[in-house]
Design an enzyme around this catalytic site. Structure first.
Site, PDB file in Angstrom:
ATOM      1  N   THR A  14       0.840  -1.212   0.000  1.00 36.71           N
ATOM      2  CA  THR A  14       0.000   0.000   0.000  1.00 36.71           C
ATOM      3  C   THR A  14       0.869   1.254   0.000  1.00 36.71           C
ATOM      4  O   THR A  14       0.712   2.144  -0.844  1.00 36.71           O
ATOM      5  CB  THR A  14      -0.913  -0.008   1.255  1.00 36.71           C
ATOM      6  OG1 THR A  14      -1.675  -1.206   1.254  1.00 36.71           O
ATOM      7  CG2 THR A  14      -1.844   1.188   1.272  1.00 36.71           C
ATOM      8  N   VAL A  15       1.805   1.349   0.958  1.00 37.77           N
ATOM      9  CA  VAL A  15       2.602   2.570   1.091  1.00 37.77           C
ATOM     10  C   VAL A  15       3.688   2.628   0.003  1.00 37.77           C
ATOM     11  O   VAL A  15       3.873   3.658  -0.656  1.00 37.77           O
ATOM     12  CB  VAL A  15       3.233   2.667   2.506  1.00 37.77           C
ATOM     13  CG1 VAL A  15       4.022   3.959   2.648  1.00 37.77           C
ATOM     14  CG2 VAL A  15       2.156   2.588   3.589  1.00 37.77           C
ATOM     15  N   LYS A  46       8.212  -9.689  -1.505  1.00 39.78           N
ATOM     16  CA  LYS A  46       8.206 -11.098  -1.103  1.00 39.78           C
ATOM     17  C   LYS A  46       7.931 -11.967  -2.312  1.00 39.78           C
ATOM     18  O   LYS A  46       8.496 -13.025  -2.481  1.00 39.78           O
ATOM     19  CB  LYS A  46       7.090 -11.294  -0.070  1.00 39.78           C
ATOM     20  CG  LYS A  46       7.584 -11.852   1.250  1.00 39.78           C
ATOM     21  CD  LYS A  46       6.442 -12.303   2.134  1.00 39.78           C
ATOM     22  CE  LYS A  46       5.687 -11.146   2.739  1.00 39.78           C
ATOM     23  NZ  LYS A  46       4.705 -11.525   3.738  1.00 39.78           N
ATOM     24  N   GLU A 130       8.235  10.293   9.589  1.00 36.62           N
ATOM     25  CA  GLU A 130       6.989  11.078   9.619  1.00 36.62           C
ATOM     26  C   GLU A 130       5.735  10.225   9.388  1.00 36.62           C
ATOM     27  O   GLU A 130       4.690  10.458  10.009  1.00 36.62           O
ATOM     28  CB  GLU A 130       7.059  12.187   8.551  1.00 36.62           C
ATOM     29  CG  GLU A 130       5.854  13.081   8.500  1.00 36.62           C
ATOM     30  CD  GLU A 130       5.607  13.843   9.796  1.00 36.62           C
ATOM     31  OE1 GLU A 130       6.360  14.787  10.078  1.00 36.62           O
ATOM     32  OE2 GLU A 130       4.668  13.488  10.540  1.00 36.62           O
ATOM     33  N   VAL A 133       3.337   8.095  12.255  1.00 33.64           N
ATOM     34  CA  VAL A 133       2.196   8.581  13.048  1.00 33.64           C
ATOM     35  C   VAL A 133       1.311   9.458  12.175  1.00 33.64           C
ATOM     36  O   VAL A 133       1.787  10.404  11.539  1.00 33.64           O
ATOM     37  CB  VAL A 133       2.655   9.416  14.263  1.00 33.64           C
ATOM     38  CG1 VAL A 133       1.453   9.850  15.098  1.00 33.64           C
ATOM     39  CG2 VAL A 133       3.643   8.644  15.117  1.00 33.64           C
ATOM     40  N   GLU A 191      -3.803  -2.674   9.526  1.00 35.43           N
ATOM     41  CA  GLU A 191      -2.496  -3.338   9.597  1.00 35.43           C
ATOM     42  C   GLU A 191      -2.620  -4.752   9.045  1.00 35.43           C
ATOM     43  O   GLU A 191      -3.726  -5.302   8.952  1.00 35.43           O
ATOM     44  CB  GLU A 191      -2.028  -3.408  11.055  1.00 35.43           C
ATOM     45  CG  GLU A 191      -1.718  -2.069  11.670  1.00 35.43           C
ATOM     46  CD  GLU A 191      -0.654  -1.302  10.882  1.00 35.43           C
ATOM     47  OE1 GLU A 191       0.484  -1.761  10.797  1.00 35.43           O
ATOM     48  OE2 GLU A 191      -0.977  -0.227  10.341  1.00 35.43           O
ATOM     49  N   ASP A 202      -1.764  -0.293  17.847  1.00 37.15           N
ATOM     50  CA  ASP A 202      -1.205   0.601  16.822  1.00 37.15           C
ATOM     51  C   ASP A 202      -1.237   2.054  17.333  1.00 37.15           C
ATOM     52  O   ASP A 202      -0.245   2.776  17.233  1.00 37.15           O
ATOM     53  CB  ASP A 202      -2.023   0.461  15.532  1.00 37.15           C
ATOM     54  CG  ASP A 202      -1.545   1.414  14.441  1.00 37.15           C
ATOM     55  OD1 ASP A 202      -0.519   1.110  13.805  1.00 37.15           O
ATOM     56  OD2 ASP A 202      -2.187   2.463  14.253  1.00 37.15           O
ATOM     57  N   LYS A 206       1.862   4.737  18.380  1.00 38.78           N
ATOM     58  CA  LYS A 206       1.959   6.115  17.877  1.00 38.78           C
ATOM     59  C   LYS A 206       2.038   7.099  19.042  1.00 38.78           C
ATOM     60  O   LYS A 206       2.763   8.092  18.966  1.00 38.78           O
ATOM     61  CB  LYS A 206       0.766   6.421  16.976  1.00 38.78           C
ATOM     62  CG  LYS A 206       0.822   5.624  15.669  1.00 38.78           C
ATOM     63  CD  LYS A 206      -0.499   5.665  14.942  1.00 38.78           C
ATOM     64  CE  LYS A 206      -0.421   4.956  13.602  1.00 38.78           C
ATOM     65  NZ  LYS A 206      -1.741   4.715  13.012  1.00 38.78           N
ATOM     66  N   GLY A 303      -3.700   5.062   4.279  1.00 39.84           N
ATOM     67  CA  GLY A 303      -3.961   4.996   2.840  1.00 39.84           C
ATOM     68  C   GLY A 303      -2.695   5.252   2.050  1.00 39.84           C
ATOM     69  O   GLY A 303      -1.742   5.853   2.543  1.00 39.84           O
TER      70      GLY A 303
HETATM   71  N1  LIG Z   1      -1.218   1.196   5.066  1.00 41.30           N
HETATM   72  C1  LIG Z   1      -1.201   2.389   5.661  1.00 41.30           C
HETATM   73  O1  LIG Z   1      -2.116   3.211   5.497  1.00 41.30           O
HETATM   74  C2  LIG Z   1      -0.040   2.754   6.528  1.00 41.30           C
HETATM   75  C3  LIG Z   1       0.985   1.874   6.792  1.00 41.30           C
HETATM   76  N2  LIG Z   1       2.027   2.256   7.591  1.00 41.30           N
HETATM   77  C4  LIG Z   1       3.137   1.352   7.822  1.00 41.30           C
HETATM   78  O2  LIG Z   1       3.862   1.200   6.603  1.00 41.30           O
HETATM   79  C5  LIG Z   1       4.426  -0.107   6.527  1.00 41.30           C
HETATM   80  C6  LIG Z   1       3.939  -0.786   5.249  1.00 41.30           C
HETATM   81  O3  LIG Z   1       2.537  -0.909   5.300  1.00 41.30           O
HETATM   82  P1  LIG Z   1       1.696  -1.372   4.006  1.00 41.30           P
HETATM   83  O4  LIG Z   1       2.267  -0.765   2.787  1.00 41.30           O
HETATM   84  O5  LIG Z   1       0.286  -1.137   4.375  1.00 41.30           O
HETATM   85  O6  LIG Z   1       2.008  -2.941   4.004  1.00 41.30           O
HETATM   86  P2  LIG Z   1       1.709  -3.991   2.834  1.00 41.30           P
HETATM   87  O7  LIG Z   1       1.471  -5.299   3.500  1.00 41.30           O
HETATM   88  O8  LIG Z   1       0.671  -3.463   1.909  1.00 41.30           O
HETATM   89  O9  LIG Z   1       3.091  -4.054   2.022  1.00 41.30           O
HETATM   90  C7  LIG Z   1       4.247  -4.662   2.509  1.00 41.30           C
HETATM   91  C8  LIG Z   1       5.250  -4.784   1.370  1.00 41.30           C
HETATM   92  O10 LIG Z   1       6.475  -5.286   1.869  1.00 41.30           O
HETATM   93  C9  LIG Z   1       6.833  -6.505   1.213  1.00 41.30           C
HETATM   94  N3  LIG Z   1       7.378  -7.368   2.255  1.00 41.30           N
HETATM   95  C10 LIG Z   1       6.880  -7.584   3.492  1.00 41.30           C
HETATM   96  N4  LIG Z   1       7.664  -8.424   4.178  1.00 41.30           N
HETATM   97  C11 LIG Z   1       8.678  -8.753   3.357  1.00 41.30           C
HETATM   98  C12 LIG Z   1       9.811  -9.606   3.485  1.00 41.30           C
HETATM   99  N5  LIG Z   1      10.034 -10.283   4.602  1.00 41.30           N
HETATM  100  N6  LIG Z   1      10.640  -9.711   2.435  1.00 41.30           N
HETATM  101  C13 LIG Z   1      10.400  -9.039   1.297  1.00 41.30           C
HETATM  102  N7  LIG Z   1       9.352  -8.217   1.115  1.00 41.30           N
HETATM  103  C14 LIG Z   1       8.491  -8.076   2.137  1.00 41.30           C
HETATM  104  C15 LIG Z   1       5.558  -7.068   0.598  1.00 41.30           C
HETATM  105  O11 LIG Z   1       5.891  -7.815  -0.550  1.00 41.30           O
HETATM  106  P3  LIG Z   1       4.756  -8.425  -1.536  1.00 41.30           P
HETATM  107  O12 LIG Z   1       4.162  -7.241  -2.237  1.00 41.30           O
HETATM  108  O13 LIG Z   1       5.490  -9.307  -2.471  1.00 41.30           O
HETATM  109  O14 LIG Z   1       3.787  -9.125  -0.643  1.00 41.30           O
HETATM  110  C16 LIG Z   1       4.818  -5.752   0.270  1.00 41.30           C
HETATM  111  O15 LIG Z   1       5.251  -5.264  -0.974  1.00 41.30           O
HETATM  112  C17 LIG Z   1       4.021  -0.804   7.817  1.00 41.30           C
HETATM  113  O16 LIG Z   1       5.027  -0.619   8.772  1.00 41.30           O
HETATM  114  C18 LIG Z   1       2.750  -0.053   8.238  1.00 41.30           C
HETATM  115  O17 LIG Z   1       2.495  -0.121   9.612  1.00 41.30           O
HETATM  116  C19 LIG Z   1       2.113   3.531   8.116  1.00 41.30           C
HETATM  117  C20 LIG Z   1       1.136   4.436   7.890  1.00 41.30           C
HETATM  118  C21 LIG Z   1      -0.053   4.111   7.088  1.00 41.30           C
HETATM  119  N1  LIG Z   2      -3.436   0.812  10.391  1.00 42.14           N
HETATM  120  C1  LIG Z   2      -3.055   2.172  10.564  1.00 42.14           C
HETATM  121  C2  LIG Z   2      -2.329   2.657   9.345  1.00 42.14           C
HETATM  122  C3  LIG Z   2      -1.643   3.925   9.589  1.00 42.14           C
HETATM  123  O1  LIG Z   2      -0.822   4.074  10.478  1.00 42.14           O
HETATM  124  C4  LIG Z   2      -4.285   3.039  10.800  1.00 42.14           C
HETATM  125  O2  LIG Z   2      -5.384   2.551  10.559  1.00 42.14           O
HETATM  126  O3  LIG Z   2      -4.122   4.172  11.253  1.00 42.14           O
HETATM  127 NA    NA Z   3       2.706  11.938   9.961  1.00 43.94          NA
END
Ligand SMILES: NC(=O)C1=CN([C@@H]2O[C@H](COP(=O)(O)OP(=O)(O)OC[C@H]3O[C@@H](n4cnc5c(N)ncnc54)[C@H](OP(=O)(O)O)[C@@H]3O)[C@@H](O)[C@H]2O)C=CC1
Ligand SMILES: N[C@@H](CC=O)C(=O)O
Ligand code: NA
Length: 430
Positions: A14-15, A46, A130, A133, A191, A202, A206, A303
């Site tokens: 997602t991010v 992955k 940044e 949180v 998450e 979570d 934060k 998001g």
């Molecule tokens: N989603 C949100 O709105 C927010 C998320 N965050 C934080 O950002 C981070 C990422 O979140 P998000 O993008 O939602 O997570 P996702 O699960 O959507 O994405 C994780 C990505 O990392 C890759 N990945 C995970 N573990 C491994 C591994 N062991 N080896 C190789 N690749 C790996 C996955 O690969 P593959 O694509 O192949 O599965 C995927 O591309 C987290 O720490 C989350 O808490 C922070 C703020 C907001």
């Molecule tokens: N799962 C978290 C993602 C952002 O930090 C949330 O819902 O706030």
């Molecule tokens: Na922020």
């Protein structure tokens, strides 16, 4: 002087995909701001066979983290893969290799932030976080820079988008909890393990990050009092509304001469308070500073693109430092000793919802329990109960200590069944 900045991206979910989109779509603006292009050179995932929305060349993708961490041509590592130990060790390796790091990982920053920021300091590298949180809200930068001149006394915020989305959908669209959580997951807010959202962990992470920064103190996860969404009883959202409140999952952090108190729990927020109208996945942090008074930051808390905005702004900050050769020049060490307030020094108003047998003398017994603990009542309202012979009571207290609140709840269990109980917030500014 560098003529290009190269990025290694750990994660493309997602991010990560939002980061790739912004870096690609805003390339001209970035080049204008920095004077050099910023290019994603390698991406860790992955599953190499997963369909990706980005237009990155497939050759940049790898499943071998060492291909990225050992690549000396990469300037900045962006950790958006999630998890704790693997992400922490990747951040450490990158810092030890002299690279700047940007992360969105609150799990790692809440647990190991103090240690990693010290390492970054020693390595003269940047570690920016940044997005960890309140996704798209520049709250860390506000505390570090914008309000650097002030002394923060309290922070109160909606810092989890998923739970705020669920509460909003349950209240306004009468969606079930399960359907609203499924929708938040589909939209990429939740998450990987959504129990971290709904159980309050979570948000607690934060609040550790925000409180540590706001009070220049090493606040730990175990210092946070946490109650999750499961504590919300049937009908509580509607009853809260009848009394002029909106149920919100709120992170709160206060400091006075007795120490610091930090909590995350469902609270009844007065409808007149600005936090009561923060809906869906939006977050807001309401700050009180000695000099500034009250100020509030509002924006999307989760998001893809909103969160990526913060990540890319951190990348820009790290690039600027790289180009100016001033990386790692921030003060990270805590100024104050960590003193956590006991329950007996944490004051609030409380809402207690009880079920009693509708018989002579019951009300006297109930109110006596409050008096026994020196807890003063603001009002007592009797409502009809579903079952004949029973009555529901809603009691609102004046400001009492959390210890008094807990003692009352404990003693009431002999006379009534306690359906639910919440802290009341936001009435001071009403
Ligand atoms: N989603 C949100 O709105 C927010 C998320 N965050 C934080 O950002 C981070 C990422 O979140 P998000 O993008 O939602 O997570 P996702 O699960 O959507 O994405 C994780 C990505 O990392 C890759 N990945 C995970 N573990 C491994 C591994 N062991 N080896 C190789 N690749 C790996 C996955 O690969 P593959 O694509 O192949 O599965 C995927 O591309 C987290 O720490 C989350 O808490 C922070 C703020 C907001
Ligand atoms: N799962 C978290 C993602 C952002 O930090 C949330 O819902 O706030
Ligand atoms: Na922020």
């Amino acid at each position: 002087m560098k003529n290009e900045i190269s990025i290694g991206l750990l994660g493309m979910g997602t991010v990560g995909s939002g980061v790739a989109t912004i870096l690609q779509q805003h390339q001209d603006d970035l080049r204008h701001k920095l004077g050099v292009p910023v290019t994603i050179k390698k991406v860790l995932v992955k599953d190499l066979n997963k369909e990706r929305l980005s237009s990155l060349d497939p050759v940049v993708f790898t499943t071998d983290i060492h291909e990225i961490l050992d690549d000396s041509s990469l300037d900045i590592i962006v950790e958006v893969m999630g998890g704790i130990e693997g992400a922490k060790s990747a951040i450490e390796s990158a810092l030890k290799a002299g690279k700047g790091v940007v992360t969105a990982n609150k799990d790692v920053m809440a647990q190991y932030g103090h240690e990693l920021l010290k390492l970054a300091d020693e390595q003269k590298c940047d570690l920016f976080y940044e997005a960890s949180v309140a996704g798209g809200i520049p709250i860390i930068r506000t505390l570090e820079d914008g309000l650097a001149s002030d002394r923060i006394t309290s922070l109160m915020g909606i810092v989890n988008g998923t739970t705020n989305f669920i509460l909003t959908k349950m209240k306004t669209d009468h969606m079930s909890y399960e359907a609203a959580l499924a929708e938040a997951t589909r939209l990429g807010y939740a998450e990987a393990d959504p129990s971290a959202d709904v159980d309050g962990l979570d948000a607690a992470r934060k609040m550790v990050i925000l409180s540590s920064l706001a009070f220049s103190t090493e606040v730990h996860l175990e210092d946070v009092l946490v109650r999750g969404m499961k504590e919300i009883g049937d009908g509580d959202l509607e009853i809260a509304a009848e009394f002029g409140y909106t149920m919100k999952m709120v992170g709160s952090s206060k400091k006075d001469e007795d120490g610091i108190e930090v909590s995350v729990e469902p609270v009844l927020m007065a409808n007149s308070h600005p936090l009561a109208s923060v809906n869906n996945e939006f977050n807001a942090v309401y700050i009180h500073g000695d000099a500034v008074g009250e100020t509030m930051l509002y924006g999307p808390g989760a998001g893809s693109l909103p969160t990526a905005t913060s990540v890319v702004s951190d990348i820009i900050a790290a690039c600027r430092n790289l180009l100016l050769e001033v990386n790692g020049k921030r003060v990270h060490s805590a100024q104050h000793e960590r003193v956590i307030k006991p329950e007996s020094r944490r004051y609030a108003k409380y809402f207690h919802r009880l079920l009693v047998n509708d018989e002579v003398g019951v009300l006297a017994k109930i109110t006596a329990t409050y008096s026994n603990h020196g807890a003063s009542l603001q009002s007592v309202i009797q409502r009809p109960a579903e079952k004949a012979g029973q009555a529901e009571l809603v009691l609102l207290t004046h400001r009492i200590s959390r210890q008094q609140h807990l003692d009352v709840i404990n003693e009431l269990a002999g006379t009534a069944s306690v359906i639910s109980h919440y802290r009341i917030e936001g009435e001071e500014t009403a």
